[in-house]
Design a protein around this motif. Structure first.
Motif, PDB file in Angstrom:
ATOM      1  N   UNK A   1       0.749  -1.197  -0.017  1.00  0.00           N
ATOM      2  CA  UNK A   1       0.082   0.005  -0.023  1.00  0.00           C
ATOM      3  C   UNK A   1       0.864   1.212   0.109  1.00  0.00           C
ATOM      4  N   UNK A   2       2.301   1.028   0.102  1.00  0.00           N
ATOM      5  CA  UNK A   2       3.114   2.183  -0.079  1.00  0.00           C
ATOM      6  C   UNK A   2       2.862   2.678  -1.455  1.00  0.00           C
ATOM      7  N   UNK A   3       4.092   3.566  -1.738  1.00  0.00           N
ATOM      8  CA  UNK A   3       4.261   4.335  -3.168  1.00  0.00           C
ATOM      9  C   UNK A   3       5.545   4.693  -3.376  1.00  0.00           C
ATOM     10  N   UNK A   4       5.817   5.074  -4.548  1.00  0.00           N
ATOM     11  CA  UNK A   4       7.258   5.130  -5.128  1.00  0.00           C
ATOM     12  C   UNK A   4       8.006   6.419  -4.083  1.00  0.00           C
ATOM     13  N   UNK A   5       7.204   7.090  -3.295  1.00  0.00           N
ATOM     14  CA  UNK A   5       7.807   7.900  -2.485  1.00  0.00           C
ATOM     15  C   UNK A   5       8.444   7.319  -1.284  1.00  0.00           C
ATOM     16  N   UNK A   6       7.833   6.290  -0.950  1.00  0.00           N
ATOM     17  CA  UNK A   6       8.330   5.362   0.070  1.00  0.00           C
ATOM     18  C   UNK A   6       9.597   4.674  -0.336  1.00  0.00           C
ATOM     19  N   UNK A   7       9.626   4.152  -1.470  1.00  0.00           N
ATOM     20  CA  UNK A   7      10.855   3.467  -2.253  1.00  0.00           C
ATOM     21  C   UNK A   7      11.977   4.484  -2.197  1.00  0.00           C
ATOM     22  N   UNK A   8      11.520   5.721  -2.864  1.00  0.00           N
ATOM     23  CA  UNK A   8      12.697   6.655  -2.917  1.00  0.00           C
ATOM     24  C   UNK A   8      13.317   7.006  -1.635  1.00  0.00           C
ATOM     25  N   UNK A   9      12.578   7.082  -0.466  1.00  0.00           N
ATOM     26  CA  UNK A   9      13.360   7.217   0.723  1.00  0.00           C
ATOM     27  C   UNK A   9      14.342   6.206   1.231  1.00  0.00           C
ATOM     28  N   UNK A  10      13.883   4.955   0.882  1.00  0.00           N
ATOM     29  CA  UNK A  10      14.882   3.903   1.099  1.00  0.00           C
ATOM     30  C   UNK A  10      16.004   4.010   0.325  1.00  0.00           C
ATOM     31  N   UNK A  11      15.575   4.127  -0.949  1.00  0.00           N
ATOM     32  CA  UNK A  11      16.780   4.248  -1.909  1.00  0.00           C
ATOM     33  C   UNK A  11      17.932   5.274  -1.543  1.00  0.00           C
ATOM     34  N   UNK A  12      17.228   6.322  -1.319  1.00  0.00           N
ATOM     35  CA  UNK A  12      18.020   7.632  -0.797  1.00  0.00           C
ATOM     36  C   UNK A  12      19.190   7.319   0.269  1.00  0.00           C
ATOM     37  N   UNK A  13      18.498   6.636   1.277  1.00  0.00           N
ATOM     38  CA  UNK A  13      19.260   6.336   2.466  1.00  0.00           C
ATOM     39  C   UNK A  13      20.157   5.306   2.221  1.00  0.00           C
ATOM     40  N   UNK A  14      19.724   4.299   1.279  1.00  0.00           N
ATOM     41  CA  UNK A  14      20.700   3.395   0.787  1.00  0.00           C
ATOM     42  C   UNK A  14      21.991   3.953  -0.022  1.00  0.00           C
ATOM     43  N   UNK A  15      21.786   4.975  -0.764  1.00  0.00           N
ATOM     44  CA  UNK A  15      23.021   5.483  -1.553  1.00  0.00           C
ATOM     45  C   UNK A  15      23.833   6.127  -0.417  1.00  0.00           C
ATOM     46  N   UNK A  16      23.333   6.737   0.591  1.00  0.00           N
ATOM     47  CA  UNK A  16      24.250   7.344   1.787  1.00  0.00           C
ATOM     48  C   UNK A  16      24.917   6.219   2.110  1.00  0.00           C
TER      49      UNK A  16
END
Length: 124
Positions: A34-49
């Motif tokens: 039920x999440x959205x691309x914004x949820x995943x974007x946050x996860x991926x941004x943290x992952x890049x860091x």
């Protein structure tokens, strides 16, 4: 799986191990389906860091860091499409995980990539 928590009383903290919560009317709280691309974007941004930190700490080489970052960025671009291609996203993240999975000092990065894959699978 749904269950009724009506009249439940909790003293202290409560952890929802299934992640996320749905309330009548379509309200969604937290991760999980039920999440959205914004949820995943946050996860991926943290992952890049985290990738950058692993490289800075010497846990992975600059070359590996660049390759992993490339895969994660491509996954992020795909996730931002109007109709995200879930298999393409998880494939990119799996390739990124494979790049670091054999590196003993990058265990936390491997775990973070695995968590990102699970997040992507649950969203799309």
């Amino acid at each position: 799986m749904a269950f009724n928590q009506k009249n439940q009383q909790v003293s202290g903290g409560q952890v929802n191990i299934a992640r996320g919560a749905r309330i009548s009317g379509g309200i969604h709280l937290g991760g999980g389906p039920g999440g959205d691309a914004a949820d995943l974007a946050g996860v991926l941004t943290a992952l890049l860091a985290e990738i950058q930190q692993a490289q800075s700490a010497g846990h992975i080489s600059e070359e590996v860091a660049e390759d992993v970052q490339h895969e994660v960025r491509q996954a992020a671009r795909t996730a931002q499409q109007p109709t995200p291609d879930a298999p393409a996203i998880t494939s990119r993240l799996s390739r990124a995980r494979d790049l670091v999975s054999g590196i003993g000092t990058a265990v936390s990065l491997t775990t973070a990539l695995t968590n990102a894959i699970h997040t992507a699978q649950s969203l799309f």
